[in-house]
Design a protein around this motif. Structure first.
Motif, short mmCIF file in Angstrom:
data_model
loop_
_atom_site.label_atom_id
_atom_site.label_comp_id
_atom_site.label_asym_id
_atom_site.label_seq_id
_atom_site.Cartn_x
_atom_site.Cartn_y
_atom_site.Cartn_z
N GLN A 165 38.99 34.86 29.79
CA GLN A 165 38.28 34.72 31.07
C GLN A 165 37.94 36.10 31.64
O GLN A 165 38.69 37.05 31.47
CB GLN A 165 39.15 33.94 32.06
CG GLN A 165 39.49 32.54 31.58
CD GLN A 165 40.54 31.87 32.44
OE1 GLN A 165 40.86 32.35 33.52
NE2 GLN A 165 41.07 30.76 31.96
N PRO A 195 37.74 38.58 34.57
CA PRO A 195 38.35 38.74 35.91
C PRO A 195 37.27 39.06 36.95
O PRO A 195 36.32 39.79 36.66
CB PRO A 195 39.32 39.90 35.73
CG PRO A 195 38.80 40.65 34.55
CD PRO A 195 38.08 39.68 33.68
N SER A 196 37.45 38.51 38.16
CA SER A 196 36.45 38.75 39.19
C SER A 196 36.95 39.65 40.33
O SER A 196 36.17 40.10 41.14
CB SER A 196 35.96 37.41 39.77
OG SER A 196 37.05 36.69 40.30
N THR A 197 38.26 39.88 40.37
CA THR A 197 38.80 40.74 41.42
C THR A 197 39.70 41.80 40.80
O THR A 197 40.09 41.70 39.63
CB THR A 197 39.64 39.92 42.43
OG1 THR A 197 40.81 39.43 41.75
CG2 THR A 197 38.86 38.76 43.04
N GLU A 208 42.95 40.26 39.72
CA GLU A 208 42.85 39.55 38.44
C GLU A 208 42.80 40.54 37.28
O GLU A 208 43.38 40.28 36.22
CB GLU A 208 41.61 38.66 38.42
CG GLU A 208 41.78 37.39 39.24
CD GLU A 208 40.52 36.53 39.23
OE1 GLU A 208 39.44 37.00 38.79
OE2 GLU A 208 40.62 35.38 39.68
N ARG A 209 42.10 41.68 37.45
CA ARG A 209 42.05 42.70 36.40
C ARG A 209 43.45 43.25 36.13
O ARG A 209 43.85 43.43 34.98
CB ARG A 209 41.08 43.83 36.78
CG ARG A 209 39.64 43.52 36.44
CD ARG A 209 38.74 44.73 36.63
NE ARG A 209 38.42 44.99 38.01
CZ ARG A 209 37.58 44.27 38.76
NH1 ARG A 209 36.95 43.23 38.22
NH2 ARG A 209 37.35 44.58 40.01
N ALA A 244 46.30 41.70 36.77
CA ALA A 244 47.09 40.63 36.14
C ALA A 244 46.73 40.49 34.66
O ALA A 244 47.61 40.36 33.80
CB ALA A 244 46.87 39.30 36.87
N GLN A 245 45.44 40.57 34.35
CA GLN A 245 45.02 40.46 32.96
C GLN A 245 45.52 41.63 32.12
O GLN A 245 45.91 41.45 30.97
CB GLN A 245 43.49 40.36 32.87
CG GLN A 245 43.04 38.97 32.54
CD GLN A 245 41.59 38.92 32.14
OE1 GLN A 245 40.87 39.91 32.13
NE2 GLN A 245 41.15 37.72 31.80
#
Length: 196
Positions: free
Chosen positions: A118, A120-122, A125-126, A128-129
């Motif tokens: 997926q 990431p959009s924020t 999220e980046r 976390a990824q």
């Protein structure tokens, strides 16, 4: 429990440990009894030895069969099903490692792969990824190593385990050998002398 004292102590302990490893105490005790038995046992003998209900023994044996830790056998002149464990302790360890991997590690790797696909959009999220990517890499490395070890013959696996921390010394010697062969070690020392 109608067992010799040492056997009873092992069976009780294995039941306690089994509950810590994620299996039912009854299943752990059934497995310990079968492991120590000189011959295959039928369900009635397990019931008599451990004092469990017939239904608990039947469910426990089914669970052990799904883990591939017991073998179903038919003995001549007896229509009942008998159960035993593999004789080779290393085979048992290999089966346990493989089954635990299927149940615990593989689903985690699958989830991580899906999440990492997926976009990431924020920033959160980046971040976390990136953390999940690191975890994925470590688990992949460990499972790759485990696959290699799983394929080793018993005598090689035993030798590897006996080496313990000496494996690091072998790796250091390999690195030094590669430096000598490629000449990188000498070039580095020459450059250090020039800088000094």
């Amino acid at each position: 429990m109608d067992l010799p004292p040492a056997t009873a102590a092992f069976v009780l302990h294995f039941g306690e440990m089994g509950s810590r490893w994620g299996i039912n105490r009854t299943v752990g005790q059934i497995y310990a009894l079968l492991f120590l038995s000189q011959r295959p046992l039928n369900a009635d003998e397990i019931v008599a030895s451990l004092g469990f209900s017939r239904s608990n023994v039947s469910m426990g044996l089914k669970e052990l069969e799904t883990w591939r830790l017991v073998r179903l056998q038919h003995l001549p002149g007896d229509r009942r099903e008998h159960f035993s464990t593999p004789e080779d302790v290393w085979q048992i360890v290999r089966i346990l490692a493989e089954e635990r991997r299927k149940r615990e590690i593989d689903p985690t790797l699958s989830l991580l792969r899906d999440v990492l696909m997926q976009k990431p959009s924020t920033e959160a999220e980046r971040h976390a990824q990136a953390r999940m990517h690191s975890l994925h890499d470590v688990i992949s490395l460990l499972t790759g190593w485990a696959n290699d070890v799983q394929g080793l013959p018993d005598e090689r696996l035993i030798a590897l385990l006996k080496m313990g921390g000496r494996v690091a010394k072998v790796l250091e010697a390999t690195d030094r050998f590669q430096q000598i062969v490629t000449g990188k070690g000498r070039r580095k020392k020459t450059a250090e002398k020039k800088d000094a």
